[in-house]
Design an enzyme around this catalytic site. Structure first.
Site, PDB file in Angstrom:
ATOM      1  N   TYR A 160     -16.822   2.342  -5.702  1.00  0.00           N
ATOM      2  CA  TYR A 160     -16.960   1.337  -5.104  1.00  0.00           C
ATOM      3  C   TYR A 160     -16.261   1.195  -3.879  1.00  0.00           C
ATOM      4  O   TYR A 160     -16.422   0.290  -3.024  1.00  0.00           O
ATOM      5  CB  TYR A 160     -16.457   0.099  -5.782  1.00  0.00           C
ATOM      6  CG  TYR A 160     -14.797  -0.168  -5.539  1.00  0.00           C
ATOM      7  CD1 TYR A 160     -13.754   0.577  -6.014  1.00  0.00           C
ATOM      8  CD2 TYR A 160     -14.485  -1.168  -4.873  1.00  0.00           C
ATOM      9  CE1 TYR A 160     -12.503   0.504  -5.741  1.00  0.00           C
ATOM     10  CE2 TYR A 160     -12.976  -1.268  -4.407  1.00  0.00           C
ATOM     11  CZ  TYR A 160     -12.080  -0.554  -4.883  1.00  0.00           C
ATOM     12  OH  TYR A 160     -10.954  -0.548  -4.549  1.00  0.00           O
ATOM     13  N   ARG A 161     -15.729   2.444  -3.484  1.00  0.00           N
ATOM     14  CA  ARG A 161     -14.986   2.497  -2.023  1.00  0.00           C
ATOM     15  C   ARG A 161     -14.692   3.964  -1.843  1.00  0.00           C
ATOM     16  O   ARG A 161     -14.421   4.528  -2.968  1.00  0.00           O
ATOM     17  CB  ARG A 161     -13.668   1.503  -2.102  1.00  0.00           C
ATOM     18  CG  ARG A 161     -12.930   1.388  -1.026  1.00  0.00           C
ATOM     19  CD  ARG A 161     -11.899   0.527  -1.455  1.00  0.00           C
ATOM     20  NE  ARG A 161     -10.992  -0.011  -0.417  1.00  0.00           N
ATOM     21  CZ  ARG A 161      -9.850  -0.691  -0.533  1.00  0.00           C
ATOM     22  NH1 ARG A 161      -9.417  -1.093  -1.715  1.00  0.00           N
ATOM     23  NH2 ARG A 161      -8.965  -1.076   0.497  1.00  0.00           N
TER      24      ARG A 161
ATOM     25  N   TYR B 215      -7.865   5.808   1.605  1.00  0.00           N
ATOM     26  CA  TYR B 215      -9.287   5.785   1.938  1.00  0.00           C
ATOM     27  C   TYR B 215      -9.490   6.057   3.393  1.00  0.00           C
ATOM     28  O   TYR B 215     -10.589   6.004   3.907  1.00  0.00           O
ATOM     29  CB  TYR B 215     -10.015   4.377   1.779  1.00  0.00           C
ATOM     30  CG  TYR B 215      -9.709   3.954   0.285  1.00  0.00           C
ATOM     31  CD1 TYR B 215     -10.537   4.385  -0.579  1.00  0.00           C
ATOM     32  CD2 TYR B 215      -8.935   2.959  -0.209  1.00  0.00           C
ATOM     33  CE1 TYR B 215     -10.514   4.297  -1.987  1.00  0.00           C
ATOM     34  CE2 TYR B 215      -8.596   2.684  -1.611  1.00  0.00           C
ATOM     35  CZ  TYR B 215      -9.644   3.169  -2.324  1.00  0.00           C
ATOM     36  OH  TYR B 215      -9.517   2.881  -3.847  1.00  0.00           O
TER      37      TYR B 215
END
Lengths: 517, 189
Positions: free
Chosen positions: A465-466, A91
C-alpha cells in the site's frame, strides 16, 4: 555550487534557475550548500550512501510563490520533488526519487487555518505536524482529538496523502480527509468536493459534490501540489478503555484474526486494532544484544525467554473502546468472551514501566509521541525499511503471509519484526526490516530481502500500500492486471496534467513521457 | 585497535553532511564561555553520567531532560549562539540532528559507542583512550573529550576505533549510543 545537477539541465541554466527561484522566495530560502541540503537525505536509506541527493531546495511560504516556482520549473523543465514535513522515514524521508531533483519544501507553509469544534475538523497546510496540531488544540482548549501516526513529527497532510494510518477510530487518514486545495502543474488552483462552490462553508463537511471525486488522484501521486487539506477530528469521548491481549503461540495469529474480523466489521472494536509480534513489542524496552549476540535470527529459546521476562506474548493485540462507560463495558464483554476462547490469552489494562504499552495507549487516544523510534535500538545503527503488503482480515491469509515473510527474513539473517493493523475491511502487514546502516553488507541484504518479498508477495496476490523510493518502480510493475492498465491510466493522466514532467517524476512509479522512453 | 572510519559511519542518521571529512573539527568549535545545552535521556545510564560529567566540567552547561516520548525535543527552540550536545541513543541522535540541521545548526562531531561480544567499541576522534575504562566511567571520559573539543583542545583530525575490556551491559542501556554536538551561530531559520 553543487555538481549534482538535474538531468538534462546545463550548469549555466541551473544557475539561472536558482537565481529565478531566489527572486521568488528570497535567497535565504533557496538551499544549495551541502549542509542544509544534507537534511533532505534519507537517514535510514536501504540504498548505498549518497544515492539520492537533491541539487537544491526551495521553500515557499504561500501558494502565490508555489505558482511562480512551478512556472519557472516548467520553463526549465526542472524536476521538483514535493515534501511537506519530510518525515516519511522508512519510505524515503525527504529524499528525492532521483539525484539532482530540486526539493519543493513546503515546511514553511505550516498554518492551521481553521479548527471547527462544532463539526470536528481542521484545515491545515502541508507543513503542519501532528505535534503542532495537537499542541494547538490543547492551547485553544479544544475537545477534539487528532489521530497521529506513530511519529509525532509526521505531517497531518503528508500522512493522509501517503495513505498512512493511526490508532484511534479515525485511523484511516485518507478516509478522514475532507476537501483539498491543489495546485496543478500549470499553476491552476482547484478545490475538491464542496470546495468547488465559491464561498462554500461545507468544504470540510462533505467530500461529495456533483461530478467525479478527484481527491484520491492527488494521493501518492505527482499530479499536483496539495496546498490545503481538511481532516476530520474525533470529539473526545466520555470514556476510553485501552487494552492489550497477549497470546502465547505464533500460530495463534490465525485465530486472532478470525475473531477480530467480525469485531471490526461490526465496529465492536472501533479503532485500528493491531497485533504486534514479540520482537517489535520487546524492542521498545530492550535490545537484541541484551539477549543474543549471535548471527542470524534470535532462536526460539531466546524468544521464549524474552516473552517470559517481559510478560509478552508471541502476539500482542492492542485495541481500545470509546464512548459512554456502560457501552464500553457491554462491548468489552463481547471482546473478552471472544478472545478468551484462545488458550493462554491474557488481558492487560495497565502495565508498569512498559514504554510500549504507554506509547500505544497514548496513540490510541490521539496523543502524539516519538517513542516508537526507540525500537530502532533493537539492532543499533538505526536503518529500517518497511515492507507493507495489504490483505484481508482473514486468519489463514495472515498466517500464510506471516510464514512466507518470516521464512525469508530468517533466510537473509534478519529477525521478523512486524505487526498487522486492521482497518475497516483491510489488514496492513508492516514488516520492519532493521539493519545497522553502517554495515554495508547488512544494508545490501535488507535491500535484497525487500526486493524478493515484493515479487513473492505479488505472486501470492498481495500488493503493497506504500513503499520506499527505491522500490516504487518494482512495486508499480506488480500491479499488472490487464497488462498494467492501471499504471497506463496514471501515465495518461500525467502526460495531460504535467506535460513537462516537472512534478515528482517517478513518484510511485509514475514517470513523465520523456522518462518512460 | 585503529581503523579509518568510512564515510557512511560518519554520515549516519541525521548528523549528515556530505562535506564532512572527519570526526573532529567538523564545524567551527564554539568560543569558550558559550552556553552548552546537554540533552540528557531519561533512564539511560550512560546519557545521565555523560550529562552529569559535562555539567560539572563546563560551567555554562545546562541539561535538557528528554523522556521516552521525546516531546521535549519538539518543545525546544534553539536560539542564540551556543552548543547543543548529548550522549544519547542513536534514534535520539538522528531526530535531534535532523531538527538541528533544519534549524541551521552545524555539526561539530559524532562518535559512536556500540556494545557487542561483551565489550564496548568506541569510534572516536583522536587517539584511543577508552581501553581501560569501565562500563560505568566511559561516558565521563567522552564528556571530558567533548569538553576539550569545545575548549579548542581538539584531539586532531584522525579517527580511531577503540575497544574496551570485557564488561557488562546495563539492563537499561540501548547498547548503541552516539556522542554528538552541534553549534548554533545565532542564525536560526
Amino acid at each position: 555550487m553543487t555538481p549534482n545537477l538535474p538531468e538534462g539541465i546545463a550548469a549555466a541554466d541551473f544557475s539561472r534557475l536558482l537565481e529565478e527561484l531566489s527572486g521568488v522566495v528570497g535567497k535565504s530560502w533557496v538551499f544549495v550548500d551541502e549542509l542544509p541540503l544534507s537534511s533532505y537525505r534519507d537517514a535510514y536509506s536501504p540504498l548505498a550512501d549518497g544515492t539520492l541527493l537533491p541539487s537544491a531546495a526551495v521553500a515557499p511560504e504561500n501558494i502565490e510563490q508555489i505558482q511562480k516556482i512551478l512556472a519557472i520549473a516548467n520553463n526549465y523543465r526542472a524536476p521538483l520533488w514535493t515534501i511537506g514535513t519530510g518525515r516519511n522515514f522508512a519510505y524515503g524521508g525527504p529524499a528525492p526519487r532521483k539525484s539532482g531533483y530540486v526539493i519543493l519544501d513546503l515546511k514553511r507553509m505550516n498554518r492551521i487555518i481553521e479548527v471547527n469544534e462544532k463539526y470536528g475538523y481542521a484545515l491545515v497546510e502541508p507543513g503542519v505536524s501532528y505535534m503542532q496540531l495537537y499542541r494547538h488544540l490543547q492551547r485553544i482548549g479544544s475537545k477534539l482529538w487528532i489521530d497521529p501516526a506513530a511519529p509525532a513529527w509526521g505531517g497531518v497532510m503528508g500522512n493522509a496523502l501517503e495513505h498512512g494510518a493511526g490508532y484511534t477510530p479515525y485511523g484511516d487518514h485518507f478516509i478522514m480527509q475532507c476537501g483539498m486545495e491543489v495546485m496543478l502543474p500549470d499553476g491552476q488552483v482547484v478545490r475538491t468536493g464542496q470546495g468547488g462552490i465559491a464561498g462554500s462553508k461545507n468544504w470540510q463537511i462533505s467530500k461529495h459534490g456533483i461530478g467525479p471525486q478527484f481527491d484520491g488522484m492527488f494521493t501518492q501521486s505527482n499530479f499536483g501540489v496539495v496546498t490545503k487539506l481538511g481532516i476530520w477530528l474525533m470529539p473526545e469521548p466520555p470514556g476510553y478503555k485501552p487494552f492489550m491481549i497477549t497470546f502465547p503461540r505464533e500460530e495463534d495469529l490465525e485465530q486472532i484474526f478470525e475473531i477480530t474480523r467480525p469485531l471490526k466489521v461490526n465496529q465492536i472494536i472501533p479503532n485500528a486494532a493491531v497485533a504486534v509480534d514479540l520482537l517489535w513489542e520487546a524492542s521498545a524496552k530492550t535490545t537484541r544484544r541484551h539477549y543474543y549476540d549471535g548471527k542470524g535470527p534470535v532462536p526460539p529459546s531466546v524468544r521464549a525467554k524474552i516473552a517470559s521476562d517481559l510478560d509478552l506474548g508471541m502476539w500482542n493485540f492492542y485495541g481500545a473502546l470509546y464512548g459512554p462507560p456502560p457501552m464500553i463495558e457491554n462491548n468489552w464483554k463481547v471482546i473478552e468472551d471472544a478472545f478468551g476462547s484462545i488458550p493462554g490469552a491474557k488481558f492487560h489494562f495497565a502495565r508498569e514501566n512498559d514504554p510500549a504499552w504507554d506509547y500505544r495507549v497514548k496513540l490510541m487516544r490521539g496523543e502524539p509521541n516519538m517513542t516508537e523510534f526507540s525500537i530502532m535500538n533493537w539492532i543499533g545503527g538505526g536503518g529500517h525499511v518497511n515492507f507493507s503488503p495489504i490483505s484481508a482480515p482473514n486468519g489463514a491469509e495472515a498466517m500464510s503471509q506471516y510464514n512466507l515473510i518470516k521464512q525469508r527474513c530468517h533466510q537473509f539473517g534478519f529477525d521478523y519484526i512486524g505487526e498487522f493493523l486492521v482497518g475497516w475491511r483491510d489488514m496492513h502487514h508492516i514488516l520492519m526490516i532493521m539493519y545497522n546502516r553502517a554495515d554495508e553488507a547488512m544494508r545490501k541484504s535488507a535491500y535484497d530481502l525487500f526486493s524478493l518479498l515484493v515479487d513473492e508477495a505479488a505472486d501470492a496476490g498481495f500488493g503493497e500500500y506504500r513503499t520506499h523510493l527505491a522500490f516504487m518502480d518494482q512495486i508499480a510493475k506488480t500491479y499488472r492486471h490487464n497488462d498494467g492498465a492501471l499504471w497506463d491510466l496514471h501515465h495518461r493522466l500525467k502526460d495531460v496534467l504535467d506535460p513537462n514532467g516537472i512534478l515528482s517524476p517517478g513518484k510511485q512509479g509514475i514517470w513523465p513521457k520523456a522518462a518512460r522512453g | 585497535m585503529m581503523n579509518e572510519l568510512n564515510r557512511r559511519d560518519l554520515l549516519g542518521a541525521g548528523l549528515v553532511t556530505a562535506g564532512l571529512a572527519g570526526v573532529a573539527g567538523l564545524g567551527s568549535v564554539p568560543a569558550r564561555g558559550e552556553p552548552v545545552r546537554v540533552v540528557r535521556q531519561q533512564g539511560i545510564p550512560e546519557s545521565i553520567r555523560f550529562s552529569d560529567a559535562l555539567a560539572s566540567e563546563v560551567p555554562t552547561a545546562s541539561a535538557l531532560e528528554v523522556g521516552p516520548g521525546l516531546d521535549e525535543l519538539f518543545g525546544y527552540r534553539p536560539s542564540g549562539k551556543g552548543v547543543i550536545a548529548g550522549l544519547t541513543s542513536d534514534p535520539v541522535a538522528m531526530i535531534a540532528g535532523q531538527l538541528l540541521v533544519e534549524a541551521g545548526a552545524t555539526p561539530i562531531l559524532r562518535w559512536d559507542h556500540s556494545y557487542g561480544a561483551g565489550r564496548w567499541t568506541h569510534r572516536i576522534a583522536g587517539q584511543p583512550g577508552f581501553a581501560g575504562v569501565s562500563q560505568f566511567t566511559w561516558p565521563a571520559v567522552a564528556a571530558m573529550r567533548l569538553r576539550d573539543e569545545l575548549a579548542g583542545r581538539a584531539a586532531g583530525p584522525r579517527e580511531s576505533v577503540c575497544a574496551s575490556e570485557i564488561c557488562g551491559l546495563s539492563a537499561r542501556s540501548p547498547g548503541f549510543l552516539v556522542t554528538w554536538a552541534f553549534r548554533l551561530d545565532g542564525g536560526v531559520r
